[in-house]
Design an enzyme around this catalytic site. Structure first.
Site, PDB file in Angstrom:
ATOM      1  N   CYS A   1      -9.840  -1.399   8.593  1.00 29.33           N
ATOM      2  CA  CYS A   1      -8.882  -1.537   7.499  1.00 29.33           C
ATOM      3  C   CYS A   1      -8.879  -2.939   6.903  1.00 29.33           C
ATOM      4  O   CYS A   1      -8.820  -3.104   5.679  1.00 29.33           O
ATOM      5  CB  CYS A   1      -7.480  -1.172   7.995  1.00 29.33           C
TER       6      CYS A   1
ATOM      7  N   CYS B   1      -0.509   1.423  12.260  1.00 31.29           N
ATOM      8  CA  CYS B   1       0.438   1.513  11.149  1.00 31.29           C
ATOM      9  C   CYS B   1       0.653   2.942  10.658  1.00 31.29           C
ATOM     10  O   CYS B   1       1.713   3.262  10.121  1.00 31.29           O
ATOM     11  CB  CYS B   1      -0.009   0.622  10.001  1.00 31.29           C
TER      12      CYS B   1
ATOM     13  N   MET C   1       0.824  -1.209   0.000  1.00 30.14           N
ATOM     14  CA  MET C   1       0.000   0.000   0.000  1.00 30.14           C
ATOM     15  C   MET C   1       0.856   1.256   0.000  1.00 30.14           C
ATOM     16  O   MET C   1       1.870   1.332   0.688  1.00 30.14           O
ATOM     17  CB  MET C   1      -0.931   0.015   1.213  1.00 30.14           C
TER      18      MET C   1
END
Length: 360
Positions: free
Chosen positions: A101, A201, A33
């Site tokens: 997520c 994260c 990502m």
């Protein structure tokens, strides 16, 4: 040869998962990502919030010699994950961004890219396991705890559905962390001595992140649980139920956050720790992985935080996709916004978002 997309963060777990898939004969490619946030979030960062992950993933890809695609999800990540994260704190709740997520970004956007690039399966470095149906079309996929219960991450995956589980592989789910480190060292991965991260994260320091994202946070009153005003807080976004640090009020005994009232922008505290314990909760936004047969089972175990042991409880389905849980014992600091996740032995049955706790 089956083709597998791995969600490759460059960390030790996803790196070893990639190596294991290659050893098993799969045609593997990595998806990493990238998220440069829209201008609305310029106070947070003007850089890619996953830049370190991208660089780490590139090193693993070079070692293993696999295809690698960097997927730009900046707008979607901001609209789905960060907006949820900030909104929950604004309403006095304690969010878990992984819960959003995982189904919507990893098993949503990344899984769609995986299929676009020809993948038969989608893999991650999560410590969890999947049991395939014994009879096609009758039984369902089961989501199980990792073999190592200490490393188990199934709690974060309760919102996955049958379609997503059918496409998923968890290569490290049978392994201990020591075994994963041993494999990483064998492959000379630079992450083989990497310390497990305890942070979300996209923010190494959540308080700093909130201050950057919401510079106009309002201060408000701190009340004793009986109603007397004791002082002033710096913003309800910096507090969670049961918290002791950061209250900063001189008192004869330690004070704990007892209640957060977003409507009046007030924090209630107490020195009576027994008030933090409750034996029941209600949760909504329910997802049941195996369907309604869950309610025919006895001895359901429930986790109300990631790093806690499950507690046995009794389940009652309410209207409006809600569940009431009554525990056999009281639990400290059950926090609205966190997840209540239901297990039968090692099998994850489903879960929901905690909206309140109380005593029965």
């Amino acid at each position: 040869m089956k083709r597998v997309a791995i969600a490759l963060s460059g960390g030790i777990d996803s790196s070893v998962a990639t190596a294991l898939l290659l050893e098993q004969g799969y045609n593997v490619f990595g998806l990493t990502m990238s998220a440069k946030l829209p201008r609305d979030y310029k106070n947070i960062s003007s850089d890619d919030i996953f830049s370190q992950s991208i660089e780490s993933a590139k090193k693993i890809v070079n070692i293993l010699g696999i295809e690698h695609y960097i997927i730009n999800i900046g707008k979607e990540f901001a609209d789905i994950v960060i907006k949820y994260f900030l909104n929950e704190y604004n309403h006095g709740r304690t969010p878990n961004p992984c819960i959003v997520c995982n189904p919507e970004i990893k098993w949503g956007i990344l899984l769609r890219y995986a299929k676009k690039f020809g993948a038969n399966y989608f893999a991650t470095g999560h410590y969890a396991r999947i049991e395939k149906p014994q009879c096609t079309g009758i039984d369902k996929y089961k989501l199980l705890k990792a073999r190592s219960h200490y490393q188990d991450q199934s709690y974060m995956l309760w919102r996955l559905n049958q379609e997503q589980l059918a496409k998923t592989i968890f290569p490290v789910g049978e392994l201990t962390k020591d075994k994963v480190r041993h494999i990483a060292k064998k492959y000379h991965f630079p992450t083989h001595e990497q310390v497990d991260s305890q942070e979300i994260c996209f923010a190494q320091d959540y308080s700093s992140f909130i201050k950057q994202a919401m510079p106009d946070i309002k201060k408000g009153p701190i009340f004793y649980h009986t109603g007397e005003k004791l002082g002033e807080h710096q913003g309800i976004q910096f507090y969670t139920i049961g918290q002791r640090k950061g209250i900063n009020i001189p008192f004869s005994k330690p004070l704990y956050v007892y209640k957060i009232d977003c409507n009046s922008n007030a924090i209630y505290v107490t020195d009576k720790e027994d008030l933090l314990y409750h034996n029941a909760l209600i949760c909504d936004d329910i997802n049941l992985i195996i369907g309604d047969s869950f309610f025919e089972m006895d001895d359901i175990n429930i986790k109300v935080r990631y790093r806690t042991l499950p507690i046995t409880g009794k389940i009652c389905m309410l209207s409006g996709n809600r569940i009431e849980v009554e525990f056999i014992t009281s639990i400290r600091a059950i926090s609205p916004g966190q997840s209540a996740v239901f297990y039968k032995d090692d099998e994850l049955i489903g879960g929901g978002i905690i909206i309140k706790s109380f005593d029965k």
